[in-house]
Design an enzyme around this catalytic site. Sequence first.
Site, PDB file in Angstrom:
ATOM      1  N   LEU A  48     -29.689 -80.004 -50.887  1.00 38.66           N
ATOM      2  CA  LEU A  48     -28.828 -79.311 -51.730  1.00 38.66           C
ATOM      3  C   LEU A  48     -28.893 -79.539 -53.388  1.00 38.66           C
ATOM      4  O   LEU A  48     -29.820 -80.581 -53.594  1.00 38.66           O
ATOM      5  CB  LEU A  48     -27.317 -79.838 -51.717  1.00 38.66           C
ATOM      6  CG  LEU A  48     -26.255 -79.747 -52.749  1.00 38.66           C
ATOM      7  CD1 LEU A  48     -24.884 -80.124 -52.243  1.00 38.66           C
ATOM      8  CD2 LEU A  48     -26.470 -80.752 -54.053  1.00 38.66           C
ATOM      9  N   ASN A  49     -29.064 -78.393 -54.256  1.00 40.18           N
ATOM     10  CA  ASN A  49     -29.237 -78.820 -55.623  1.00 40.18           C
ATOM     11  C   ASN A  49     -28.008 -78.127 -56.526  1.00 40.18           C
ATOM     12  O   ASN A  49     -26.920 -78.503 -56.167  1.00 40.18           O
ATOM     13  CB  ASN A  49     -30.699 -78.574 -56.163  1.00 40.18           C
ATOM     14  CG  ASN A  49     -31.311 -77.195 -56.036  1.00 40.18           C
ATOM     15  OD1 ASN A  49     -31.255 -76.731 -54.934  1.00 40.18           O
ATOM     16  ND2 ASN A  49     -31.687 -76.657 -57.153  1.00 40.18           N
ATOM     17  N   ASP A  50     -28.455 -77.398 -57.495  1.00 38.12           N
ATOM     18  CA  ASP A  50     -27.442 -77.039 -58.552  1.00 38.12           C
ATOM     19  C   ASP A  50     -26.135 -76.451 -57.983  1.00 38.12           C
ATOM     20  O   ASP A  50     -26.008 -75.709 -57.004  1.00 38.12           O
ATOM     21  CB  ASP A  50     -28.067 -75.812 -59.433  1.00 38.12           C
ATOM     22  CG  ASP A  50     -29.278 -75.998 -59.763  1.00 38.12           C
ATOM     23  OD1 ASP A  50     -29.694 -77.281 -59.634  1.00 38.12           O
ATOM     24  OD2 ASP A  50     -29.787 -75.014 -60.051  1.00 38.12           O
ATOM     25  N   GLN A  66     -27.069 -74.489 -54.618  1.00 32.83           N
ATOM     26  CA  GLN A  66     -28.258 -73.901 -54.207  1.00 32.83           C
ATOM     27  C   GLN A  66     -28.657 -74.706 -52.788  1.00 32.83           C
ATOM     28  O   GLN A  66     -28.519 -75.926 -52.613  1.00 32.83           O
ATOM     29  CB  GLN A  66     -29.447 -74.442 -55.142  1.00 32.83           C
ATOM     30  CG  GLN A  66     -29.332 -73.571 -56.481  1.00 32.83           C
ATOM     31  CD  GLN A  66     -29.872 -72.337 -56.387  1.00 32.83           C
ATOM     32  OE1 GLN A  66     -31.249 -72.332 -56.199  1.00 32.83           O
ATOM     33  NE2 GLN A  66     -29.170 -71.226 -56.148  1.00 32.83           N
ATOM     34  N   TYR A 109     -31.719 -67.806 -56.689  1.00 30.47           N
ATOM     35  CA  TYR A 109     -31.482 -69.057 -57.785  1.00 30.47           C
ATOM     36  C   TYR A 109     -29.864 -69.184 -58.341  1.00 30.47           C
ATOM     37  O   TYR A 109     -29.167 -68.250 -58.199  1.00 30.47           O
ATOM     38  CB  TYR A 109     -32.691 -68.856 -58.889  1.00 30.47           C
ATOM     39  CG  TYR A 109     -33.902 -69.603 -58.327  1.00 30.47           C
ATOM     40  CD1 TYR A 109     -33.915 -69.751 -56.925  1.00 30.47           C
ATOM     41  CD2 TYR A 109     -34.734 -69.764 -59.216  1.00 30.47           C
ATOM     42  CE1 TYR A 109     -35.253 -70.498 -56.639  1.00 30.47           C
ATOM     43  CE2 TYR A 109     -35.927 -70.546 -58.751  1.00 30.47           C
ATOM     44  CZ  TYR A 109     -36.227 -70.625 -57.333  1.00 30.47           C
ATOM     45  OH  TYR A 109     -37.436 -71.252 -57.098  1.00 30.47           O
ATOM     46  N   SER A 110     -29.903 -69.889 -59.220  1.00 30.49           N
ATOM     47  CA  SER A 110     -28.561 -70.134 -59.753  1.00 30.49           C
ATOM     48  C   SER A 110     -27.742 -69.353 -60.494  1.00 30.49           C
ATOM     49  O   SER A 110     -28.467 -68.490 -61.112  1.00 30.49           O
ATOM     50  CB  SER A 110     -28.638 -71.496 -60.685  1.00 30.49           C
ATOM     51  OG  SER A 110     -28.871 -72.557 -59.880  1.00 30.49           O
ATOM     52  N   ARG A 168     -33.590 -67.270 -66.364  1.00 29.32           N
ATOM     53  CA  ARG A 168     -32.742 -67.720 -65.101  1.00 29.32           C
ATOM     54  C   ARG A 168     -31.299 -68.367 -65.649  1.00 29.32           C
ATOM     55  O   ARG A 168     -31.143 -68.981 -66.454  1.00 29.32           O
ATOM     56  CB  ARG A 168     -33.471 -68.563 -63.967  1.00 29.32           C
ATOM     57  CG  ARG A 168     -33.913 -69.823 -64.475  1.00 29.32           C
ATOM     58  CD  ARG A 168     -34.759 -70.413 -63.258  1.00 29.32           C
ATOM     59  NE  ARG A 168     -35.407 -71.773 -63.879  1.00 29.32           N
ATOM     60  CZ  ARG A 168     -36.902 -71.636 -64.059  1.00 29.32           C
ATOM     61  NH1 ARG A 168     -37.536 -70.602 -64.039  1.00 29.32           N
ATOM     62  NH2 ARG A 168     -37.063 -72.795 -64.359  1.00 29.32           N
TER      63      ARG A 168
HETATM   64  N1  DQQ Z   1     -32.503 -74.895 -59.922  1.00 31.17           N
HETATM   65  C1  DQQ Z   1     -32.975 -74.945 -61.355  1.00 31.17           C
HETATM   66  C2  DQQ Z   1     -32.486 -73.714 -61.854  1.00 31.17           C
HETATM   67  C3  DQQ Z   1     -32.888 -72.704 -60.668  1.00 31.17           C
HETATM   68  C4  DQQ Z   1     -32.453 -73.475 -59.461  1.00 31.17           C
HETATM   69  C5  DQQ Z   1     -32.260 -76.103 -62.019  1.00 31.17           C
HETATM   70  C6  DQQ Z   1     -33.279 -73.128 -58.305  1.00 31.17           C
HETATM   71  O1  DQQ Z   1     -33.228 -73.230 -63.166  1.00 31.17           O
HETATM   72  O2  DQQ Z   1     -32.263 -71.467 -60.937  1.00 31.17           O
HETATM   73  O3  DQQ Z   1     -32.214 -77.204 -61.189  1.00 31.17           O
HETATM   74  O4  DQQ Z   1     -33.192 -73.827 -57.430  1.00 31.17           O
END
Ligand code: DQQ
Length: 489
Positions: A48-50, A66, A109-110, A168
């Site tokens: 997991l990220n954003d 994400q 992406y985010s 992005r």
């Molecule tokens: N994670 C970055 C963003 C991008 C996303 C920030 C990709 O810039 O969109 O953690 O997983």
Amino acid sequence: MKENSNLDIVKDNQLKEQANAQVNEFSSVSKEDPFRLHYHVMPPVGLLNDPNGFIYFQGKYHLFFQWNPFATDHSLKYWAHVTSTDLFNWEWQPIALAPSDWFDKDGCYSGSAIEHEDKMYLFYTGNVRAQNGERESYQCLAISEDGIDFKKRGPLFTVPDGYTAHFRDPKVWRECDGWYLVIGAQTVEGSGCVLLYRSMDLINWDQVGEISTQDGDEFGYMWECPDFFYLGDKDVLMFSPQGIPAEGFHYQNIYQTGYLVGGLDRDTGGFCHQPFVELDAGFDFYAPQTTKDIKGRRLLFGWMGLPEEDEAYHPTKEYGWVHAMTLPRELSVKDGRLYQQPVEELIALRENEVTREHITIVNERVQVDSGNGKAFELMLDVQSFVGSSFILNLDGNTSLAFDKIENTLTLFRKSIKTNQQESRTISLTNVVDLQLFVDTSSLELFVNQGAFVFTSRLFDVLSKRDCYLEVDGQMNCSIRSWNLRQVTK
Ligand code: DQQ
């Protein structure tokens, strides 16, 4: 707007099925992990990220994130989706976006969500690696009638002249004269910045210009995940800049997150603002996103992690998952500063209260109740303190130290990467209150009503909690603690 007839529906279904198969096969493994959190949003498997697309829609909070379902790395990104009516019980929903089309084939992406004419609109970045290896970035739209099933509409706009493909993370909001969007960017000269766009129909977007931040040129090489909102009579631009060197106690993590408070000219992008302030002082915080909810609150989720730093060493990877969201927090602005407080709904997690009202501690160490030691909340209200220092110890590795001589508050933990002790410090003249949320492998510490927050992962031996307050001087205080119920499945 017309349906996009060039979508690869077969691949989309395949990718979603493959991800669902991962969940079915491996979530029983992640569930065995003792560091699985009790009241934070986590991936069932993978990385997991954003936080993405955070919105209150048709009676529920929707949070997307994400997600790489196949590995605990950043090689591919889907949008996972969870919903809640209370901000702590989260229900897993069908995958919202899979990287199945030419314009998002290397990652959805985010991005963000808005509601329009009773539909949910998702704006996100399609990440593409061309055959020659070069990055391409497409700002894309997907629409849903029910907030569950999303139909992609494809790219809306690409990178404008003067900027690189590091472009992005669109965040969209409404004002009385139309829709606005901020997006993270990098100039061809290599500076991080945010661009402002405007639209009357959510489809055609005109570039207003670069948001003119006074420190812009000197401040890092890329700004990720911008957010923009109006709160307490102020405009707030929040973003996650990369490439800021450490300076004293500041900018200690690999990448930063912070904000500028001021006033934005919507016609030119001119922004008159106060200096950049870091949003979090802990080890693990990045790419937060906010929304305004039905109660009019400005709520925030952040990623309780950072790319690259020490994620390769998280012990949860052995169980096939990594990272989690922060708790949901309510924002307010006071004296030009953002305050973050845990949402009031979290009170419902409390059980087994232990209270010690108005006690006096003089040059001694007193034990502090930490419930079952795994998942608990602790509040220290300091009515007065005269002396040189005090320490709130959580376990053999983790403690908080207030130094009244140096006027600092420091969080110590054991490094995930080196196992050595490491610290993060803020300048602070007075501790009025501390509110700690400890989960099986995390700590969120709110200082002085949320004027400062430390967010950190902790991978310590859970059975070794030894919670005490040691005072060098005299303190009058009240201490309350609760076990926090497990609501994750
Ligand atoms: N994670 C970055 C963003 C991008 C996303 C920030 C990709 O810039 O969109 O953690 O997983």
